[in-house]
Design an enzyme around this catalytic site. Structure first.
Site: not given
Ligand code: HMG
Length: 389
Positions: A79, A111, A152, A201, A233, A242, A275, A308
């Site tokens: 992509e 992906c 990521t 996502s 993935h 998860k 990733n 996605s």
């Molecule tokens: P965020 O909002 O910065 O993080 O975004 P958060 O506030 O949701 O915290 C993440 C986790 O850390 C949470 O755990 C917190 O509790 C924990 P969860 O509730 O998820 O189990 N946390 C802590 N743990 C330990 N000690 C601490 C602490 N503080 C917080 N002190 C997000 C995180 C992954 C959403 C962001 O990085 C993002 O947007 N990433 C990009 C999107 C993505 O990867 N999506 C995944 C699914 S989509 C997919 O797989 C397709 C993709 O590959 C693209 C494609 O298909 O082309 C992305």
């Protein structure tokens, strides 16, 4: 007749960023990145690498042990394509020295593109058992500096050879798949960074896995106890946890412990690379097969592919006798260890040094003499590469 993966190899650029350093710079607690999201390092792309160079560098390792004469098709899942018209497959075909009388094409659906390519390869080889198909899944995960997605990011490529001599694993014909129009992640034509609703996502991913798992069990008359492990993935390693935790209560405590251990093994390389979109599932598979001492020939491994937008597929592989020996020909750990760790300043400089503008004749920082495929820069709006086999 069995069809499956005869050989698979991986490539990632020679630079990395430490996630503790990134967390500190972004005002986050390091544990959020290393535990909450589950990433320790990410590979960083210099401005002389792209999906073509990474795909070629991954496939070149594979072709050291395989004759190009039998390869009838090259399918390139990405992509992060380098041109809106010309396929990365054609650049790669040239550098890899594949013959002219083949088919070569790029496949895109976030992906998921690598898995579509893999399944097309399986179908083609099933119809033409004397032929082989080269599948490349290469990407650059790029969200931007100071974005929630930054932790990521990553980059790399996996190359796989599909044939009737599956020395690593047979692809079982048990796929279930689905498509749902979702605005969770996308990249506009004029943008070099992905836009994402990260939490949405994550929810779409979890929901699609659960839907497909329920359908898989009915369609194939199988249960969780039939599986020795899973590869997911992995946009970030916590994502696999998860997904898997949703179905673990279907088996007893002992099997839960074993499946969690396999998950940790499958996350190992991805935790250090980040990733790589289309290639992430297959890096996770490589990680599981390299790291696990408890898997054996005949074991069934579940694979969950997610892109996605959104499209997903759940299917399984059966491991072949001697797969460990085939995989041991490449030392992924050594490749990861050899990466030079960048300071935050060096990372940000490298991130912003990418050459997206074709209107200026400009040279990249390609060091040359590396023996690897490199992007040299732009000349007359056309991408220049160097590669000496
Ligand atoms: P965020 O909002 O910065 O993080 O975004 P958060 O506030 O949701 O915290 C993440 C986790 O850390 C949470 O755990 C917190 O509790 C924990 P969860 O509730 O998820 O189990 N946390 C802590 N743990 C330990 N000690 C601490 C602490 N503080 C917080 N002190 C997000 C995180 C992954 C959403 C962001 O990085 C993002 O947007 N990433 C990009 C999107 C993505 O990867 N999506 C995944 C699914 S989509 C997919 O797989 C397709 C993709 O590959 C693209 C494609 O298909 O082309 C992305």
């Amino acid at each position: 007749m069995t069809v499956g993966i005869e050989q698979m190899t991986f490539y990632t650029p020679g630079f990395s960023l430490d996630m503790v350093e990134l967390a500190k710079a972004r005002g986050e607690e390091p544990e959020k990145y290393t535990i909450g999201i589950g990433q320790s390092q990410q590979s960083v792309l210099p401005n002389y690498e792209d999906v073509v160079t990474m795909g070629v560098n991954a496939a070149a390792t594979l072709l050291k042990t395989v004759s190009t004469a039998d390869i009838e098709m090259l399918l390139f899942g990405t992509e992060s394509g380098v041109d809106n018209s010309k396929s990365a497959a054609i650049f790669a075909k040239n550098f890899l020295g594949l013959k002219d009388d083949i088919r070569a094409i790029e496949v895109k659906q976030a992906c998921y593109g690598g898995t579509f390519a893999l399944m097309q390869a399986k179908d083609f080889v099933s119809l033409h058992p004397d032929k082989k198909v080269l599948v490349i899944a290469a990407d650059v995960a790029r969200y931007g500096l100071h974005t929630p997605g930054e932790v990521t990011q990553g980059a790399g490529a996996v190359a796989m050879l599909i044939s009737t001599d599956p020395k690593i694993a047979e692809i079982n014909g048990d796929s279930v798949y689905m498509v749902q129009d979702e605005p969770d992640f996308w990249r506009p034509i004029d943008s070099d960074i992905a836009l994402v609703d990260g939490h949405q996502s994550t929810d779409v991913y979890k929901d699609m896995f659960l839907s497909l798992w329920q359908r898989y069990k009915v369609q194939n008359q199988r249960s969780l106890s039939d599986f020795a492990g899973f590869a997911f993935h992995l946009p970030y390693t916590k994502m696999g946890k998860k997904a898997l935790e949703q179905i673990l209560p279907e088996v007893d405590e002992e099997r839960q412990v074993a499946l969690r251990k396999r998950l940790t093994e499958s996350q190992y390389y991805n935790r250090l690379v980040g990733n790589l979109y289309t290639g992430s599932l297959y890096l996770s598979l490589l990680s599981l097969l390299d790291r696990s001492e408890e898997l054996a020939a005949g074991d069934r491994i579940g694979l969950f592919s997610f892109g996605s937008g959104a499209e997903a597929e759940l299917f399984s592989l059966t491991l072949t006798t001697g797969y460990q020996k085939v995989l041991s020909q490449q030392n992924v750990q050594e490749m990861l260890n050899k990466r030079r760790q960048l300071s935050l300043f060096e990372y940000e400089t490298m991130f912003t040094s990418q050459l997206f503008d074709s209107s200026e004749d400009v040279r990249s920082e390609a060091p040359g003499q590396t023996g690897r495929c490199e992007f040299l820069g732009w000349q007359g709006h056309y991408r220049q590469y160097q590669y000496k086999k």
